[in-house]
Design a protein around this motif. Structure first.
Motif, short mmCIF file in Angstrom:
data_model
loop_
_atom_site.label_atom_id
_atom_site.label_comp_id
_atom_site.label_asym_id
_atom_site.label_seq_id
_atom_site.Cartn_x
_atom_site.Cartn_y
_atom_site.Cartn_z
N GLY A 1 27.80 -9.18 -35.07
CA GLY A 1 27.33 -8.16 -35.79
C GLY A 1 25.97 -7.65 -35.52
O GLY A 1 25.63 -6.37 -35.18
N ALA A 2 25.04 -8.56 -35.64
CA ALA A 2 23.60 -7.97 -35.45
C ALA A 2 23.48 -7.70 -34.15
O ALA A 2 22.65 -6.72 -33.80
CB ALA A 2 22.84 -9.31 -35.73
N ARG A 3 23.93 -8.38 -32.93
CA ARG A 3 24.02 -8.05 -31.63
C ARG A 3 24.42 -6.50 -31.28
O ARG A 3 23.67 -5.58 -30.60
CB ARG A 3 24.73 -9.06 -30.75
N GLY A 4 25.36 -6.29 -31.92
CA GLY A 4 26.08 -4.82 -31.83
C GLY A 4 25.19 -3.85 -32.36
O GLY A 4 24.69 -2.75 -31.77
N TRP A 5 24.79 -3.97 -33.63
CA TRP A 5 23.75 -3.38 -34.36
C TRP A 5 22.47 -2.99 -33.37
O TRP A 5 22.19 -2.05 -33.44
CB TRP A 5 23.50 -3.77 -35.67
N LEU A 6 21.78 -4.12 -33.18
CA LEU A 6 20.65 -4.01 -32.36
C LEU A 6 20.91 -3.22 -31.04
O LEU A 6 20.01 -2.30 -30.77
CB LEU A 6 20.11 -5.44 -32.08
N SER A 7 21.94 -3.40 -30.37
CA SER A 7 22.16 -2.76 -29.11
C SER A 7 22.40 -1.13 -29.34
O SER A 7 21.82 -0.35 -28.68
CB SER A 7 23.58 -3.38 -28.44
N ARG A 8 23.09 -0.83 -30.31
CA ARG A 8 23.34 0.44 -30.70
C ARG A 8 22.07 1.27 -31.21
O ARG A 8 21.66 2.29 -30.86
CB ARG A 8 24.32 0.85 -31.65
N ALA A 9 21.10 0.52 -32.22
CA ALA A 9 19.86 0.77 -32.36
C ALA A 9 18.93 1.23 -31.19
O ALA A 9 18.12 2.20 -30.95
CB ALA A 9 19.28 0.04 -33.32
#
Length: 129
Positions: free
Chosen positions: A114-122
């Motif tokens: 989840g964090a990886r996906g969120w950081l990538s989108r950010a």
């Protein structure tokens, strides 16, 4: 270039935290229960799950290249801790603790995903990215 250099710095920080968490987990798992701080006396299986969720999540942030190898190594670490506890004479090894370790690792891995996906989108939304 800047983005990859910044990522490398953060991975080094996560690696240091991971090393510290691993050492603390090993020490807390092997000292007699009477010597543990009273503030961490709660349900044993929850302790295992929380500890291994932290190890898994932080470990994956530090070493994202081979997630299955890292999680497998941490599962082996949990088994070794249980065997060591059984050998101490003042702690007991319990296969249910190993299962709680596995549940914690799954939670940590899901948090990492989840964090990886969120950081990538950010990062994709950042101006100039």
């Amino acid at each position: 270039m800047f983005r990859s250099a910044s990522l490398l710095v953060w991975q080094r920080r996560w690696a240091l935290l991971f090393g510290g968490l691993t050492l603390v987990t090993a020490c807390l798992s092997l000292v007699p229960v009477q010597q543990l701080p009273s503030s961490i006396h709660f349900w044993d299986k929850a302790q295992h799950a929380l500890g291994f969720a932290a190890l898994g999540g932080v470990g994956l942030l530090a070493f994202p290249q081979r997630p299955l190898r890292l999680l497998g190594g941490l599962m082996l670490f949990g088994v070794v801790i249980e065997l060591a506890q059984a050998a101490t004479g003042w702690r007991e090894g319990d296969w249910l603790d190993g299962m709680a370790d596995g549940v914690g690792l799954a939670v940590g891995a899901l948090a990492w995903l989840g964090a990886r996906g969120w950081l990538s989108r950010a990062a994709d939304r950042r101006p100039g990215a």
